[in-house]
Design a protein around this motif. Structure first.
Motif, short mmCIF file in Angstrom:
data_model
loop_
_atom_site.label_atom_id
_atom_site.label_comp_id
_atom_site.label_asym_id
_atom_site.label_seq_id
_atom_site.Cartn_x
_atom_site.Cartn_y
_atom_site.Cartn_z
N VAL A 105 0.87 -1.17 0.00
CA VAL A 105 0.00 0.00 0.00
C VAL A 105 0.91 1.22 0.00
CG1 VAL A 105 -1.87 1.21 1.16
CG2 VAL A 105 -1.75 -1.29 1.25
N ALA A 106 0.80 2.03 -1.06
CA ALA A 106 1.76 3.10 -1.28
C ALA A 106 1.05 4.42 -1.56
CB ALA A 106 2.67 2.74 -2.47
N SER A 107 1.82 5.50 -1.45
CA SER A 107 1.31 6.83 -1.80
C SER A 107 2.48 7.70 -2.18
CB SER A 107 0.56 7.46 -0.62
OG SER A 107 1.45 7.75 0.43
N GLY A 108 2.20 8.75 -2.90
CA GLY A 108 3.27 9.66 -3.28
C GLY A 108 3.65 10.61 -2.17
N LYS A 109 2.71 10.94 -1.29
CA LYS A 109 2.97 11.90 -0.24
C LYS A 109 2.40 11.42 1.08
CE LYS A 109 0.78 15.82 -0.14
NZ LYS A 109 0.18 15.73 1.21
N GLY A 110 2.87 12.03 2.17
CA GLY A 110 2.37 11.69 3.48
C GLY A 110 1.04 12.38 3.76
N GLY A 111 0.37 11.90 4.80
CA GLY A 111 -0.86 12.54 5.24
C GLY A 111 -2.10 12.18 4.47
N VAL A 112 -2.03 11.14 3.63
CA VAL A 112 -3.22 10.78 2.84
C VAL A 112 -3.99 9.62 3.48
CG1 VAL A 112 -2.19 11.60 0.70
CG2 VAL A 112 -1.97 9.18 1.33
N GLY A 113 -3.54 9.14 4.64
CA GLY A 113 -4.23 8.05 5.30
C GLY A 113 -3.86 6.67 4.82
N LYS A 114 -2.64 6.54 4.30
CA LYS A 114 -2.19 5.27 3.71
C LYS A 114 -2.18 4.15 4.74
CE LYS A 114 2.06 5.35 3.14
NZ LYS A 114 2.18 4.67 4.46
N CYS A 232 5.20 -8.14 -6.49
CA CYS A 232 4.35 -7.55 -5.46
C CYS A 232 3.29 -6.66 -6.09
CB CYS A 232 5.22 -6.73 -4.50
SG CYS A 232 4.31 -5.94 -3.17
N LEU A 233 2.03 -6.85 -5.71
CA LEU A 233 0.95 -5.99 -6.17
C LEU A 233 1.02 -4.66 -5.42
CD1 LEU A 233 -1.93 -8.62 -5.99
CD2 LEU A 233 -0.43 -8.13 -7.94
N VAL A 234 0.55 -3.60 -6.05
CA VAL A 234 0.60 -2.27 -5.44
C VAL A 234 -0.79 -1.65 -5.45
CG1 VAL A 234 1.61 0.04 -5.54
CG2 VAL A 234 3.00 -1.95 -6.16
N LEU A 235 -1.20 -1.13 -4.28
CA LEU A 235 -2.43 -0.36 -4.15
C LEU A 235 -2.04 1.07 -3.84
CD1 LEU A 235 -5.57 -0.27 -3.84
CD2 LEU A 235 -5.22 -0.72 -1.40
N MET A 236 -2.43 2.01 -4.70
CA MET A 236 -2.06 3.41 -4.54
C MET A 236 -3.17 4.18 -3.83
SD MET A 236 0.98 3.65 -5.81
CE MET A 236 1.05 5.41 -5.54
N VAL A 237 -2.78 4.98 -2.83
CA VAL A 237 -3.73 5.79 -2.07
C VAL A 237 -3.48 7.26 -2.37
CG1 VAL A 237 -4.61 6.36 0.23
CG2 VAL A 237 -3.76 4.05 -0.25
N THR A 238 -4.57 7.99 -2.62
CA THR A 238 -4.46 9.43 -2.89
C THR A 238 -5.60 10.15 -2.19
OG1 THR A 238 -4.24 11.11 -4.61
CG2 THR A 238 -5.83 9.36 -5.02
#
Length: 348
Positions: A105-114, A232-238
Protein backbone atom coordinates in the motif's frame (compact mmCIF):
# COMPACT_ATOMS: atom_id res chain seq x y z
CA UNK A 1 33.62 -15.97 -42.45
CA UNK A 2 30.10 -16.84 -41.27
CA UNK A 3 27.99 -16.51 -38.12
CA UNK A 4 28.88 -19.99 -36.89
CA UNK A 5 32.59 -19.10 -36.80
CA UNK A 6 31.77 -15.92 -34.87
CA UNK A 7 29.68 -17.87 -32.37
CA UNK A 8 32.47 -20.42 -31.91
CA UNK A 9 34.97 -17.62 -31.28
CA UNK A 10 32.68 -16.06 -28.66
CA UNK A 11 32.66 -19.25 -26.56
CA UNK A 12 35.71 -17.90 -24.72
CA UNK A 13 33.75 -14.90 -23.33
CA UNK A 14 32.47 -16.33 -20.06
CA UNK A 15 30.36 -14.78 -17.31
CA UNK A 16 32.49 -14.96 -14.12
CA UNK A 17 29.53 -15.73 -11.84
CA UNK A 18 27.56 -18.12 -14.05
CA UNK A 19 30.69 -19.75 -15.53
CA UNK A 20 28.97 -20.03 -18.90
CA UNK A 21 29.72 -18.35 -22.21
CA UNK A 22 27.69 -15.22 -22.92
CA UNK A 23 26.69 -16.53 -26.32
CA UNK A 24 25.20 -19.72 -24.81
CA UNK A 25 23.11 -17.90 -22.19
CA UNK A 26 21.79 -15.32 -24.66
CA UNK A 27 23.64 -12.24 -23.44
CA UNK A 28 25.26 -11.90 -26.87
CA UNK A 29 22.70 -11.69 -29.69
CA UNK A 30 21.80 -10.01 -33.01
CA UNK A 31 25.03 -10.93 -34.81
CA UNK A 32 25.24 -9.18 -38.19
CA UNK A 33 28.10 -9.69 -40.68
CA UNK A 34 28.63 -7.05 -43.35
CA UNK A 35 31.67 -7.84 -45.53
CA UNK A 36 34.55 -7.73 -43.01
CA UNK A 37 32.61 -5.97 -40.22
CA UNK A 38 30.75 -7.66 -37.38
CA UNK A 39 28.03 -5.97 -35.30
CA UNK A 40 26.38 -7.60 -32.30
CA UNK A 41 24.41 -6.78 -29.14
CA UNK A 42 25.50 -7.32 -25.54
CA UNK A 43 22.52 -7.60 -23.18
CA UNK A 44 23.19 -6.38 -19.64
CA UNK A 45 20.99 -5.41 -16.68
CA UNK A 46 22.28 -1.85 -16.94
CA UNK A 47 24.61 0.17 -19.14
CA UNK A 48 26.44 1.01 -15.91
CA UNK A 49 27.24 -2.65 -15.24
CA UNK A 50 30.77 -3.01 -13.80
CA UNK A 51 31.40 -5.85 -16.27
CA UNK A 52 30.46 -3.77 -19.31
CA UNK A 53 33.97 -2.69 -20.33
CA UNK A 54 35.44 -6.12 -19.55
CA UNK A 55 32.90 -7.94 -21.71
CA UNK A 56 33.24 -5.48 -24.61
CA UNK A 57 37.02 -5.80 -24.54
CA UNK A 58 36.86 -9.63 -24.53
CA UNK A 59 34.23 -9.68 -27.31
CA UNK A 60 36.26 -7.35 -29.50
CA UNK A 61 39.38 -9.48 -29.04
CA UNK A 62 37.62 -12.83 -29.61
CA UNK A 63 35.79 -11.70 -32.75
CA UNK A 64 38.71 -9.58 -33.99
CA UNK A 65 40.92 -12.67 -34.00
CA UNK A 66 38.63 -14.43 -36.50
CA UNK A 67 40.30 -14.41 -39.94
CA UNK A 68 38.69 -11.88 -42.26
CA UNK A 69 37.27 -9.61 -39.52
CA UNK A 70 38.56 -6.04 -39.61
CA UNK A 71 36.11 -4.29 -37.27
CA UNK A 72 33.82 -5.22 -34.37
CA UNK A 73 31.00 -3.06 -33.05
CA UNK A 74 29.27 -3.93 -29.76
CA UNK A 75 25.92 -2.36 -28.89
CA UNK A 76 24.82 -2.59 -25.23
CA UNK A 77 21.11 -3.31 -24.74
CA UNK A 78 19.04 -3.97 -21.61
CA UNK A 79 17.98 -7.38 -20.35
CA UNK A 80 14.29 -7.48 -19.54
CA UNK A 81 13.35 -8.08 -15.89
CA UNK A 82 12.13 -11.59 -16.82
CA UNK A 83 15.42 -12.41 -18.57
CA UNK A 84 17.47 -11.10 -15.65
CA UNK A 85 15.42 -13.03 -13.07
CA UNK A 86 15.80 -16.20 -15.14
CA UNK A 87 19.58 -15.79 -15.42
CA UNK A 88 20.12 -14.65 -11.83
CA UNK A 89 17.31 -16.08 -9.67
CA UNK A 90 17.17 -14.61 -6.17
CA UNK A 91 17.58 -16.91 -3.21
CA UNK A 92 14.14 -17.09 -1.59
CA UNK A 93 13.77 -15.21 1.68
CA UNK A 94 13.02 -17.85 4.31
CA UNK A 95 10.29 -15.95 6.14
CA UNK A 96 8.07 -15.45 3.09
CA UNK A 97 8.43 -18.87 1.43
CA UNK A 98 4.77 -19.70 2.19
CA UNK A 99 3.24 -16.31 1.32
CA UNK A 100 1.06 -16.51 -1.80
CA UNK A 101 0.50 -12.82 -2.56
CA UNK A 102 2.11 -9.52 -1.57
CA UNK A 103 0.18 -6.25 -1.53
CA UNK A 104 2.11 -3.00 -0.99
CA UNK A 105 0.00 0.00 0.00
CA UNK A 106 1.76 3.10 -1.28
CA UNK A 107 1.31 6.83 -1.80
CA UNK A 108 3.27 9.66 -3.28
CA UNK A 109 2.97 11.90 -0.24
CA UNK A 110 2.37 11.69 3.48
CA UNK A 111 -0.86 12.54 5.24
CA UNK A 112 -3.22 10.78 2.84
CA UNK A 113 -4.23 8.05 5.30
CA UNK A 114 -2.19 5.27 3.71
CA UNK A 115 -1.60 3.37 6.97
CA UNK A 116 -5.30 3.59 7.88
CA UNK A 117 -6.15 2.14 4.46
CA UNK A 118 -3.51 -0.62 4.80
CA UNK A 119 -4.80 -1.72 8.22
CA UNK A 120 -8.47 -1.74 7.29
CA UNK A 121 -7.94 -3.39 3.89
CA UNK A 122 -5.91 -6.11 5.65
CA UNK A 123 -8.73 -6.61 8.16
CA UNK A 124 -11.33 -6.67 5.38
CA UNK A 125 -9.35 -9.46 3.68
CA UNK A 126 -9.33 -11.38 6.98
CA UNK A 127 -13.11 -11.04 7.25
CA UNK A 128 -13.39 -12.47 3.74
CA UNK A 129 -11.65 -15.63 4.88
CA UNK A 130 -8.03 -14.98 3.88
CA UNK A 131 -4.96 -15.55 6.03
CA UNK A 132 -3.28 -12.14 6.21
CA UNK A 133 -0.09 -10.62 7.56
CA UNK A 134 0.62 -6.90 7.99
CA UNK A 135 4.16 -5.55 7.64
CA UNK A 136 4.94 -1.98 8.67
CA UNK A 137 7.71 -1.12 6.20
CA UNK A 138 7.77 2.55 7.19
CA UNK A 139 11.24 2.33 8.71
CA UNK A 140 11.29 6.07 9.47
CA UNK A 141 7.97 6.48 11.29
CA UNK A 142 6.33 3.12 12.05
CA UNK A 143 2.84 3.80 13.40
CA UNK A 144 1.03 0.46 13.09
CA UNK A 145 1.75 -0.61 16.72
CA UNK A 146 0.02 2.53 18.00
CA UNK A 147 -2.89 2.21 15.58
CA UNK A 148 -3.42 -1.43 16.57
CA UNK A 149 -2.74 -0.94 20.29
CA UNK A 150 0.26 -3.30 20.38
CA UNK A 151 2.86 -2.89 23.12
CA UNK A 152 4.05 -6.49 23.61
CA UNK A 153 7.73 -7.33 23.23
CA UNK A 154 8.76 -9.35 20.18
CA UNK A 155 9.90 -12.92 20.70
CA UNK A 156 12.36 -15.04 18.72
CA UNK A 157 12.62 -18.73 18.03
CA UNK A 158 15.34 -20.51 16.04
CA UNK A 159 16.83 -17.14 15.03
CA UNK A 160 13.50 -16.00 13.56
CA UNK A 161 11.20 -13.24 14.84
CA UNK A 162 7.68 -14.29 15.78
CA UNK A 163 5.11 -11.72 14.58
CA UNK A 164 2.44 -10.41 16.94
CA UNK A 165 -1.10 -11.63 16.35
CA UNK A 166 -4.15 -9.42 16.81
CA UNK A 167 -7.55 -9.13 15.14
CA UNK A 168 -6.68 -12.17 13.02
CA UNK A 169 -3.56 -10.52 11.57
CA UNK A 170 0.10 -11.48 11.90
CA UNK A 171 1.86 -8.16 12.47
CA UNK A 172 5.46 -6.95 12.36
CA UNK A 173 6.79 -3.41 12.76
CA UNK A 174 10.03 -1.78 13.76
CA UNK A 175 7.87 0.22 16.15
CA UNK A 176 7.75 -2.92 18.29
CA UNK A 177 11.52 -2.85 18.77
CA UNK A 178 12.05 0.65 20.18
CA UNK A 179 10.62 2.89 22.84
CA UNK A 180 7.82 5.27 21.97
CA UNK A 181 9.22 8.53 20.61
CA UNK A 182 12.64 7.04 19.83
CA UNK A 183 14.05 8.28 16.51
CA UNK A 184 14.82 5.90 13.63
CA UNK A 185 17.84 7.05 11.63
CA UNK A 186 18.59 5.00 8.54
CA UNK A 187 20.85 5.46 5.52
CA UNK A 188 20.25 3.91 2.13
CA UNK A 189 22.11 0.56 2.37
CA UNK A 190 20.74 -0.08 5.87
CA UNK A 191 17.18 0.48 4.68
CA UNK A 192 17.41 -2.30 2.08
CA UNK A 193 19.01 -4.62 4.62
CA UNK A 194 16.29 -3.91 7.19
CA UNK A 195 13.48 -4.45 4.66
CA UNK A 196 14.96 -7.84 3.73
CA UNK A 197 15.15 -8.79 7.42
CA UNK A 198 11.51 -7.80 7.98
CA UNK A 199 10.59 -10.11 5.11
CA UNK A 200 13.05 -12.96 5.57
CA UNK A 201 13.70 -13.10 9.33
CA UNK A 202 10.05 -13.13 10.43
CA UNK A 203 8.08 -16.38 10.64
CA UNK A 204 5.14 -15.21 8.54
CA UNK A 205 4.03 -18.79 7.90
CA UNK A 206 1.27 -19.65 5.42
CA UNK A 207 -0.47 -16.47 4.25
CA UNK A 208 -2.80 -15.64 1.39
CA UNK A 209 -1.71 -11.98 1.59
CA UNK A 210 1.11 -10.07 3.20
CA UNK A 211 -0.02 -6.44 3.21
CA UNK A 212 2.94 -4.06 3.31
CA UNK A 213 2.50 -0.49 4.51
CA UNK A 214 5.15 1.55 2.67
CA UNK A 215 6.36 5.00 3.72
CA UNK A 216 5.33 7.88 1.44
CA UNK A 217 7.40 8.82 -1.58
CA UNK A 218 9.71 6.91 -3.90
CA UNK A 219 12.73 6.41 -1.64
CA UNK A 220 14.81 3.46 -0.52
CA UNK A 221 12.05 1.40 1.21
CA UNK A 222 9.86 1.34 -1.92
CA UNK A 223 12.85 0.48 -4.12
CA UNK A 224 13.91 -2.27 -1.68
CA UNK A 225 10.43 -3.83 -1.78
CA UNK A 226 10.39 -3.61 -5.59
CA UNK A 227 13.76 -5.40 -5.76
CA UNK A 228 12.92 -8.04 -3.15
CA UNK A 229 9.39 -8.76 -4.41
CA UNK A 230 9.28 -8.26 -8.19
CA UNK A 231 5.69 -9.57 -8.38
CA UNK A 232 4.35 -7.55 -5.46
CA UNK A 233 0.95 -5.99 -6.17
CA UNK A 234 0.60 -2.27 -5.44
CA UNK A 235 -2.43 -0.36 -4.15
CA UNK A 236 -2.06 3.41 -4.54
CA UNK A 237 -3.73 5.79 -2.07
CA UNK A 238 -4.46 9.43 -2.89
CA UNK A 239 -6.68 12.30 -1.82
CA UNK A 240 -8.70 14.45 -4.25
CA UNK A 241 -6.47 17.53 -4.39
CA UNK A 242 -3.96 18.09 -7.19
CA UNK A 243 -0.90 18.25 -4.92
CA UNK A 244 -1.58 14.66 -3.82
CA UNK A 245 -2.26 13.50 -7.37
CA UNK A 246 1.04 14.95 -8.62
CA UNK A 247 2.98 12.95 -6.03
CA UNK A 248 1.01 9.79 -6.72
CA UNK A 249 1.87 10.08 -10.42
CA UNK A 250 5.58 10.02 -9.48
CA UNK A 251 5.10 6.96 -7.29
CA UNK A 252 3.17 5.23 -10.07
CA UNK A 253 6.11 5.93 -12.37
CA UNK A 254 8.49 4.15 -9.97
CA UNK A 255 6.42 0.97 -9.74
CA UNK A 256 5.71 0.92 -13.46
CA UNK A 257 9.46 1.13 -14.16
CA UNK A 258 10.22 -1.69 -11.74
CA UNK A 259 7.42 -3.84 -13.17
CA UNK A 260 5.11 -4.19 -10.15
CA UNK A 261 1.45 -4.74 -11.14
CA UNK A 262 -0.79 -1.97 -9.75
CA UNK A 263 -4.17 -3.36 -8.70
CA UNK A 264 -5.85 0.02 -8.45
CA UNK A 265 -6.40 3.33 -6.71
CA UNK A 266 -8.16 4.32 -3.49
CA UNK A 267 -9.23 7.91 -2.95
CA UNK A 268 -9.26 8.79 0.75
CA UNK A 269 -10.88 11.86 2.38
CA UNK A 270 -13.17 12.18 -0.65
CA UNK A 271 -15.99 13.93 1.19
CA UNK A 272 -17.50 14.61 4.62
CA UNK A 273 -21.04 13.88 5.80
CA UNK A 274 -22.24 16.00 8.71
CA UNK A 275 -25.12 13.53 9.06
CA UNK A 276 -26.22 10.38 7.21
CA UNK A 277 -28.79 12.28 5.19
CA UNK A 278 -26.68 15.41 4.54
CA UNK A 279 -25.15 16.41 1.21
CA UNK A 280 -21.47 15.44 0.88
CA UNK A 281 -19.05 18.28 1.62
CA UNK A 282 -15.98 17.94 -0.63
CA UNK A 283 -13.39 19.60 1.62
CA UNK A 284 -10.37 18.64 -0.50
CA UNK A 285 -11.94 19.07 -3.93
CA UNK A 286 -13.57 16.46 -6.09
CA UNK A 287 -12.89 13.93 -8.81
CA UNK A 288 -9.14 13.56 -8.32
CA UNK A 289 -9.26 9.78 -8.08
CA UNK A 290 -11.54 9.50 -11.11
CA UNK A 291 -9.28 11.82 -13.09
CA UNK A 292 -6.20 9.77 -12.22
CA UNK A 293 -8.05 6.57 -13.09
CA UNK A 294 -8.89 7.93 -16.55
CA UNK A 295 -5.29 9.13 -17.08
CA UNK A 296 -3.68 5.84 -16.12
CA UNK A 297 -6.32 3.26 -16.99
CA UNK A 298 -6.13 1.95 -13.41
CA UNK A 299 -9.40 1.11 -11.67
CA UNK A 300 -10.63 3.32 -8.83
CA UNK A 301 -11.47 0.65 -6.25
CA UNK A 302 -13.20 2.94 -3.77
CA UNK A 303 -13.65 6.47 -2.41
CA UNK A 304 -13.50 6.79 1.37
CA UNK A 305 -15.10 9.62 3.35
CA UNK A 306 -13.60 11.69 6.15
CA UNK A 307 -14.94 9.51 8.95
CA UNK A 308 -14.67 10.31 12.67
CA UNK A 309 -14.69 6.59 13.49
CA UNK A 310 -11.67 6.02 11.25
CA UNK A 311 -9.69 8.64 13.18
CA UNK A 312 -10.89 7.34 16.54
CA UNK A 313 -9.91 3.80 15.54
CA UNK A 314 -6.37 4.92 14.75
CA UNK A 315 -6.03 6.64 18.13
CA UNK A 316 -7.68 3.95 20.24
CA UNK A 317 -5.98 0.92 18.71
CA UNK A 318 -9.34 -0.52 17.62
CA UNK A 319 -9.66 -0.07 13.81
CA UNK A 320 -12.97 0.67 12.14
CA UNK A 321 -13.10 -2.83 10.61
CA UNK A 322 -13.11 -4.16 14.18
CA UNK A 323 -15.38 -1.62 15.89
CA UNK A 324 -17.84 -0.86 13.02
CA UNK A 325 -17.32 -3.38 10.25
CA UNK A 326 -20.92 -3.00 9.10
CA UNK A 327 -20.84 0.80 8.87
CA UNK A 328 -21.07 2.52 5.49
CA UNK A 329 -17.29 3.15 5.50
CA UNK A 330 -16.72 -0.46 6.56
CA UNK A 331 -18.68 -1.64 3.53
CA UNK A 332 -16.44 0.47 1.27
CA UNK A 333 -13.37 -1.30 2.70
CA UNK A 334 -15.04 -4.67 2.12
CA UNK A 335 -15.69 -3.69 -1.51
CA UNK A 336 -12.06 -2.59 -1.97
CA UNK A 337 -10.79 -5.88 -0.52
CA UNK A 338 -13.17 -7.88 -2.71
CA UNK A 339 -11.94 -6.07 -5.83
CA UNK A 340 -8.31 -6.65 -4.82
CA UNK A 341 -8.99 -10.38 -4.46
CA UNK A 342 -10.63 -10.40 -7.91
CA UNK A 343 -7.66 -8.56 -9.44
CA UNK A 344 -5.27 -11.00 -7.78
CA UNK A 345 -7.06 -13.98 -9.34
CA UNK A 346 -6.92 -12.34 -12.78
CA UNK A 347 -3.17 -11.75 -12.48
CA UNK A 348 -2.36 -15.33 -11.35
Amino acid sequence: MDEQKIREALQVVVHPKLRKSLIDIGMIRNIVIDDDSVTLSLALRSERSPLRKVFIREIEKAVGDVPGVSSVQVEVIALSREEFDQLFPRAPLKGIEKVKNFLAVASGKGGVGKTTVAINVALALVKQGFKVGLLDADVYGPSIPVMLGISAVLEQKDNMIIPQEKYGLRIMSLGMTAGRGEAFIWRGPLVSKMINQLLGKVTWGELDYLVIDLPPGTGDPSIAIANALPRCLVLMVTTPQEVALADVRRALGLFQKTGQPIVGLVENMSYFLSSPSAEPIEIFGRGGGEQLSKETGLPLLGSLPIDLELRQGGDSGVPLLVSSADSSTGHIFHTIAHKIAEQTRRLE
